[in-house]
Design a protein around this motif. Structure first.
Motif, PDB file in Angstrom:
ATOM      1  N   UNK A   1       0.842  -1.168   0.000  1.00 22.30           N
ATOM      2  CA  UNK A   1       0.000   0.000   0.000  1.00 22.30           C
ATOM      3  C   UNK A   1       0.891   1.235   0.000  1.00 22.30           C
ATOM      4  N   UNK A   2       0.595   2.148  -0.862  1.00 21.14           N
ATOM      5  CA  UNK A   2       1.346   3.395  -0.935  1.00 21.14           C
ATOM      6  C   UNK A   2       0.653   4.449  -0.083  1.00 21.14           C
ATOM      7  N   UNK A   3       1.433   5.101   0.777  1.00 20.61           N
ATOM      8  CA  UNK A   3       0.894   6.117   1.667  1.00 20.61           C
ATOM      9  C   UNK A   3       1.751   7.378   1.536  1.00 20.61           C
ATOM     10  N   UNK A   4       1.119   8.489   1.246  1.00 21.56           N
ATOM     11  CA  UNK A   4       1.806   9.771   1.182  1.00 21.56           C
ATOM     12  C   UNK A   4       1.304  10.643   2.323  1.00 21.56           C
ATOM     13  N   UNK A   5       2.209  11.000   3.213  1.00 19.23           N
ATOM     14  CA  UNK A   5       1.841  11.789   4.383  1.00 19.23           C
ATOM     15  C   UNK A   5       2.865  12.907   4.563  1.00 19.23           C
ATOM     16  N   UNK A   6       2.373  14.076   4.918  1.00 16.20           N
ATOM     17  CA  UNK A   6       3.229  15.205   5.241  1.00 16.20           C
ATOM     18  C   UNK A   6       2.987  15.564   6.705  1.00 16.20           C
ATOM     19  N   UNK A   7       4.052  15.525   7.520  1.00 16.88           N
ATOM     20  CA  UNK A   7       3.980  15.903   8.926  1.00 16.88           C
ATOM     21  C   UNK A   7       4.838  17.137   9.136  1.00 16.88           C
ATOM     22  N   UNK A   8       4.301  18.108   9.877  1.00 16.71           N
ATOM     23  CA  UNK A   8       5.064  19.291  10.249  1.00 16.71           C
ATOM     24  C   UNK A   8       4.958  19.468  11.755  1.00 16.71           C
ATOM     25  N   UNK A   9       6.111  19.623  12.385  1.00 15.17           N
ATOM     26  CA  UNK A   9       6.151  19.828  13.828  1.00 15.17           C
ATOM     27  C   UNK A   9       7.065  21.017  14.115  1.00 15.17           C
ATOM     28  N   UNK A  10       6.583  21.919  14.956  1.00 14.09           N
ATOM     29  CA  UNK A  10       7.373  23.072  15.371  1.00 14.09           C
ATOM     30  C   UNK A  10       7.428  23.080  16.894  1.00 14.09           C
ATOM     31  N   UNK A  28       6.538  24.964  23.898  1.00 12.90           N
ATOM     32  CA  UNK A  28       5.353  24.962  23.059  1.00 12.90           C
ATOM     33  C   UNK A  28       5.645  24.088  21.845  1.00 12.90           C
ATOM     34  N   UNK A  29       4.754  23.156  21.567  1.00 11.82           N
ATOM     35  CA  UNK A  29       4.909  22.256  20.421  1.00 11.82           C
ATOM     36  C   UNK A  29       3.628  22.291  19.617  1.00 11.82           C
ATOM     37  N   UNK A  30       3.768  22.401  18.304  1.00 11.20           N
ATOM     38  CA  UNK A  30       2.623  22.305  17.404  1.00 11.20           C
ATOM     39  C   UNK A  30       2.895  21.219  16.380  1.00 11.20           C
ATOM     40  N   UNK A  31       1.857  20.488  16.009  1.00  3.97           N
ATOM     41  CA  UNK A  31       2.005  19.383  15.067  1.00  3.97           C
ATOM     42  C   UNK A  31       0.792  19.357  14.140  1.00  3.97           C
ATOM     43  N   UNK A  32       1.049  19.107  12.865  1.00  9.28           N
ATOM     44  CA  UNK A  32      -0.041  18.940  11.907  1.00  9.28           C
ATOM     45  C   UNK A  32       0.376  17.901  10.873  1.00  9.28           C
ATOM     46  N   UNK A  33      -0.594  17.126  10.425  1.00 17.14           N
ATOM     47  CA  UNK A  33      -0.332  16.050   9.474  1.00 17.14           C
ATOM     48  C   UNK A  33      -1.412  16.046   8.398  1.00 17.14           C
ATOM     49  N   UNK A  34      -0.996  15.833   7.148  1.00 16.03           N
ATOM     50  CA  UNK A  34      -1.925  15.773   6.012  1.00 16.03           C
ATOM     51  C   UNK A  34      -1.662  14.517   5.212  1.00 16.03           C
ATOM     52  N   UNK A  35      -2.635  13.928   4.586  1.00 15.05           N
ATOM     53  CA  UNK A  35      -4.050  14.290   4.543  1.00 15.05           C
ATOM     54  C   UNK A  35      -4.731  13.943   5.871  1.00 15.05           C
ATOM     55  N   UNK A  36      -5.952  14.416   6.040  1.00 16.94           N
ATOM     56  CA  UNK A  36      -6.679  14.161   7.277  1.00 16.94           C
ATOM     57  C   UNK A  36      -6.979  12.683   7.470  1.00 16.94           C
ATOM     58  N   UNK A  37      -7.347  11.990   6.411  1.00 17.27           N
ATOM     59  CA  UNK A  37      -7.645  10.557   6.501  1.00 17.27           C
ATOM     60  C   UNK A  37      -6.368   9.771   6.214  1.00 17.27           C
ATOM     61  N   UNK A  38      -5.935   9.001   7.224  1.00 21.67           N
ATOM     62  CA  UNK A  38      -4.692   8.242   7.114  1.00 21.67           C
ATOM     63  C   UNK A  38      -4.917   6.832   7.644  1.00 21.67           C
ATOM     64  N   UNK A  39      -4.053   5.901   7.256  1.00 28.06           N
ATOM     65  CA  UNK A  39      -4.139   4.567   7.846  1.00 28.06           C
ATOM     66  C   UNK A  39      -3.897   4.655   9.349  1.00 28.06           C
ATOM     67  N   UNK A  40      -4.560   3.796  10.118  1.00 26.22           N
ATOM     68  CA  UNK A  40      -4.490   3.874  11.572  1.00 26.22           C
ATOM     69  C   UNK A  40      -3.062   3.804  12.099  1.00 26.22           C
ATOM     70  N   UNK A  41      -2.210   3.002  11.501  1.00 22.86           N
ATOM     71  CA  UNK A  41      -0.845   2.866  12.014  1.00 22.86           C
ATOM     72  C   UNK A  41      -0.018   4.134  11.813  1.00 22.86           C
ATOM     73  N   UNK A  42      -0.548   5.118  11.101  1.00 24.24           N
ATOM     74  CA  UNK A  42       0.136   6.380  10.897  1.00 24.24           C
ATOM     75  C   UNK A  42      -0.384   7.489  11.816  1.00 24.24           C
ATOM     76  N   UNK A  43      -1.382   7.170  12.637  1.00 25.73           N
ATOM     77  CA  UNK A  43      -1.948   8.175  13.542  1.00 25.73           C
ATOM     78  C   UNK A  43      -0.910   8.594  14.572  1.00 25.73           C
TER      79      UNK A  43
END
Length: 167
Positions: A1-10, A28-43
């Protein structure tokens, strides 16, 4: 399965020496990940490692975005170094430092839940916070054993004991 995910953490942290063996630190830590729908093991979430709101050590709060604020006021109660050179031939291990710190802390965090993921929504999408007191025992190679008692946003009083090496 191919999974493309972008994670940004500051992250940002600041430490102040207040004198008389007292210090104050914030982070202070901020984190965001795209796309919103991801495989569970990538949560990803708050609650892994030290990226948590104290008072919620037993909880994993899953979501694709979070912000975490941590603050700690520490006072050194004592510091001692034991010389064991008579039994330890290696110079780098001949002195064993021990220090004890009392602390008060306040943490706050917010996790945005994954869309249509209701299995783990009890703590997401709400402000989490923990206020507490603790003792930090610091010894060889900055090994820190933490004893913490925190009151969380759900009015639960929680005790946590953990040990880890600070870097």
């Amino acid at each position: 399965i191919e999974v493309d995910i972008l994670d940004i953490s500051l992250s940002y942290s600041r430490y102040w020496d207040l004198g008389k063996n007292t210090s104050f630190a914030v982070g202070l830590i901020g984190f965001s990940s795209w796309p919103e729908n991801q495989p569970y093991d990538q949560y990803f979430a708050l609650g892994r490692g030290q990226v948590l709101v104290r008072g919620y050590e037993q909880d994993l709060i899953e979501g694709n975005q979070y912000v975490l604020f941590k603050s700690t006021l520490r006072k050194q109660l004592f510091k001692y170094t034991q010389d064991i050179s008579s039994v330890m031939p290696f110079k780098q291990f001949q002195k064993v430092p021990i220090a004890l710190y009392a602390k008060v802390f306040f943490d706050a965090g917010y996790v945005e839940n994954y869309p249509q993921y209701e299995i783990s929504d009890r703590l997401s999408n709400s402000l989490l916070h923990g206020l507490g007191v603790g003792l930090d025992l610091v010894t060889v190679y900055d090994l820190v054993t933490r004893f913490e008692l925190a009151l969380n946003a759900e009015n639960q009083l929680r005790f946590a004991l953990n040990a880890r090496v600070e870097f």
